[in-house]
Design an enzyme around this catalytic site. Structure first.
Site, short mmCIF file in Angstrom:
data_model
loop_
_atom_site.label_atom_id
_atom_site.label_comp_id
_atom_site.label_asym_id
_atom_site.label_seq_id
_atom_site.Cartn_x
_atom_site.Cartn_y
_atom_site.Cartn_z
N CYS A 461 -7.59 -55.96 63.08
CA CYS A 461 -7.89 -56.24 64.48
C CYS A 461 -6.64 -55.92 65.28
O CYS A 461 -5.79 -55.16 64.82
CB CYS A 461 -8.36 -57.67 64.68
SG CYS A 461 -7.10 -58.91 64.32
N HIS A 620 -19.09 -32.46 43.97
CA HIS A 620 -18.83 -33.86 43.60
C HIS A 620 -20.17 -34.50 43.26
O HIS A 620 -20.93 -34.89 44.14
CB HIS A 620 -18.15 -34.58 44.77
CG HIS A 620 -17.62 -35.95 44.43
ND1 HIS A 620 -18.45 -37.02 44.22
CD2 HIS A 620 -16.36 -36.40 44.25
CE1 HIS A 620 -17.72 -38.09 43.94
NE2 HIS A 620 -16.44 -37.73 43.95
#
EC number: 2.7.1.199
Length: 699
Positions: A461, A620
């Protein structure tokens, strides 16, 4: 139980910061626009009476006001994105959910006659005193306020986290994954709207009764208690949750336009716009004296009580923290400097903060804020509007500074508190913030947190890193403090490290490192030791020369998707490059190009190739398949091998892999596209292994 609850509340607290962060910009526009239209201001600055200047002022005021008028929607979007780890799809789902919830409530209220269906009668209805109902975004509906937005935001985030990887039958494949989230949210919001019609009216009545009783019974005592509790929750990062109802939902005011406004902050902004006497601000004004004067005086007391040999170091730490508190109202760097080493000082500070709120209420001074109680907000919402006795903050603040200064010095001496600069010699290790290189700080913090593998969830934050770790025993709190954290809070596996305003930037850097996007400026270890570094090796410099047409075939049989559908932000955000994805229906992977194998990951779940034309491609297989450590994967090539289009590279046991990973969605990424090049999908639906013309690279 407490640890789990703390983790949940911590997530909600940081999610609330996203919509709250928008308010300072809106507040500046509103405050300046309103001040430019103030009659007293115009008499002093005659150029403000110009019609064009007044037009600009009106636009600025309206631009700021629209944000405060639609806070519930902003909270719905912000909370959803915050709880869904920043994914914008959750925000879209929240918008849809909020609209559907209100429309469903509106339909019932119009049908049963609670709100008049006739437009003229309805307009009259909303100009009368009906605080339980509101015209939100043009929808006549139940006034659920910011709480309604938060509820929808939480709902959208829960549904996103539950369904963003959902796989549907092939004929419904277009709606799978993230596209399913807004659909299920709209259905859920419809049901939520019907439920809210039943449960919200008594809740709203209770909130109104509580807030009215709180102020009418003893507003001075209420202000004192609010100040004490709000500060007391700072160490846990839960103060956002506590003050939000006071700022955004409690209390009510009927604006000049006939609209019912709720919340201390929103009412203050509306009263500023309406030009009426200020009655709101009780739960904001008290911050100014202790943030601008009290805490800086406490910092001076800590400096004066430091050992002579440490005063220079303490002066730097306390001076910067005090200046931050005075200018911006960000107090955590200063508060956390003494919170853990001298908790009794923090308890005293909480009482003094309550005293500040109480005195400002007794003096009937009303100054709002959008960010915190620093000089910037003081100028914008106190001095500039000139609608309250703003100058009283100064003598009250100076008096509070004296109380803080002598109160802290007395307590430090009386209890021999180990505030900064008074530590025993054995404790005086490295100075806070000293690292080898400035660019090494995020790496050092990761190491102090137990390295990347120990990070379960990373967020921040305004003032602190918020980290959930797998093993809290691996966290080196002393090292974090040496790196510049003014405090470290640990509750179960939830760690908060207070790095002040740098926290959000540090979080972003740490996320980059974890994702392998920012290699450490030192010799790399063996490629066999860290999969993340191997990903870096696949990402090459962008191509400088144009490449002619090359044969490119589908490496897998399955359903083709845009790369943005991949349920992993590293791929969907194109952080490794543009490409596409395939949801496999069989486990054979072949080479899509003629070229060579650059890399076979030790876990066999990913392969890097380079075509003869120079394009570098990463395949991937699945998401989070690295965690399987190669189980279910068989490789048929090695690094340096030459391959032809259609040559077998991997074989995957889908039955063994699928139950153990979030998704089989397989990204195929072009990691070195030239600037301006993008990948467009030519095929749709199902594609077959070795099928040509499925994608095209365009400029």
């Amino acid at each position: 139980m407490f640890k789990a609850l703390f983790g949940v509340l911590q997530k909600i607290g940081r999610a609330l910061m996203l919509p709250v962060a928008i308010l300072p910009a809106a507040g500046i526009l509103l405050a300046i626009g309103n001040a430019m239209q103030n009659k007293d201001m115009i008499q002093v600055l005659h150029f403000l009476s110009n019609d064009n200047v007044q037009l600009v002022a009106g636009v600025m005021e309206s631009a700021g006001q629209i944000v405060f008028d639609n806070l519930p929607l902003l909270f719905a979007v912000g909370v959803a994105i915050g709880l869904a780890n920043g994914d914008g799809v959750a925000g879209i789902a929240a918008i849809i959910g909020y609209l559907v919830m209100n429309v469903s409530m509106s339909a019932v209220l119009l049908a049963n006659g609670t709100i008049p269906s006739d437009s003229v009668e309805r307009a009259k209805f909303f100009t009368e005193n009906h605080p339980a109902y509101v015209n939100m975004l043009g929808i006549p509906t139940l006034a659920t306020g910011v709480f309604g937005g938060i509820i929808v935001g939480v709902l959208a985030a829960l549904l996103f986290n539950r369904f963003y990887t959902i796989e549907l039958p092939q004929y419904l494949g277009f709606f799978a994954g993230k596209r399913f989230v807004p659909i299920v949210t709209s259905i859920s919001a419809l049901i939520l709207g019907l439920i809210m019609l039943v449960i919200w009216p008594p809740i709203q009545h209770g909130l109104n009764a509580f807030s009215t009783g709180l102020v009418e019974a003893n507003p001075t005592l209420a202000a004192f208690i609010f100040g004490v509790i709000e500060r007391s929750l700072i160490p846990f990062g839960l103060h956002h949750i506590f003050y939000s109802p006071f700022w955004y939902e409690f209390f009510s005011y009927k604006s000049a336009a006939g609209e019912i406004i709720r919340g201390d902050q929103r009412i203050f902004m509306a009263q500023i716009k309406d030009g009426v006497q200020l009655t709101a601000g009780t739960f904001m004004t008290g911050k100014y004296p202790f943030m601008m004067f009290g805490l800086p005086a406490a910092a001076l007391a800590i400096y004066h009580e430091a050992k002579p040999q440490n005063k220079k170091l303490v002066a730097g730490i306390m001076g910067s923290a005090a200046l931050t508190s005075f200018l911006t109202g960000i107090t955590e760097p200063l508060e956390f400097s003494f919170l853990f080493v001298a908790p009794v000082l923090f308890a005293i500070h909480c009482l003094f903060a309550g005293l500040s709120f109480m005195v400002m209420q007794l003096l009937n001074v009303k100054i709002g804020m959008t960010f915190s109680g620093g000089l910037i907000d003081y100028f914008l919402f106190g001095i500039l509007p000139n609608r309250t006795a703003w100058w009283l903050v100064i003598p009250v603040g100076l008096g509070l500074a004296v109380i803080y200064y002598f109160g802290f010095r007395f307590a430090i001496r009386k209890f021999n508190l180990k505030t900064p600069g008074r530590e025993d010699a054995a404790e005086e290790t490295a100075a806070p913030g000293k690292t080898g290189e400035a660019g090494d700080l995020p790496y050092e913090i990761l190491q102090a947190m137990g390295d990347q593998e120990n990070i379960k969830h990373l967020d921040a934050c305004i003032t602190r890193l918020r980290v959930t770790v797998n093993d809290q025993k691996k966290v080196d709190k002393d090292r974090l403090k040496q790196l510049g954290a003014s405090g470290v809070l640990e509750v179960g596996n939830n760690i908060q490290a207070i790095f002040g305003p740098r926290s959000d930037g540090l979080k972003t850097q740490m996320q980059d490192i974890i994702a392998g996007r920012k290699p450490r400026p030192e010799p790399k270890t063996s490629a066999q030791e860290e999969v993340g570094q191997q990903v870096e090796e696949v990402i090459a410099e962008p191509l400088q020369n144009e490449i002619g047409e090359e044969v490119f075939v589908s490496p897998i049989t399955g359903e083709i998707h845009p790369i943005t559908d991949v349920p992993d932000q590293v791929f969907s955000g194109k952080m490794m490059g543009d490409g596409f994805a395939i949801l496999p229906s069989e486990g054979i992977v072949v080479s899509p190009v003629r070229g060579k194998i650059l890399n076979v990951f030790p876990t066999k779940h990913a392969i890097g190739l380079q075509s003869d034309g120079g394009r570098e491609i990463l395949i991937h297989f699945g998401i989070d398949t690295v965690s399987l450590k190669g189980e279910g994967f068989t490789s048929f090539v090695s690094e340096g091998d030459r391959v032809e289009p259609g040559q077998k590279l991997l074989e995957v046991d889908l039955d063994a892999v699928k139950p153990n990973v979030p998704s089989l969605m397989t990204p195929i990424v072009f990691t070195n596209l030239a600037e301006g090049e993008t990948v467009s999908i030519k095929a749709s639906g199902s594609v077959n292994r070795e099928q040509e013309d499925i994608v095209k690279i365009e400029k």
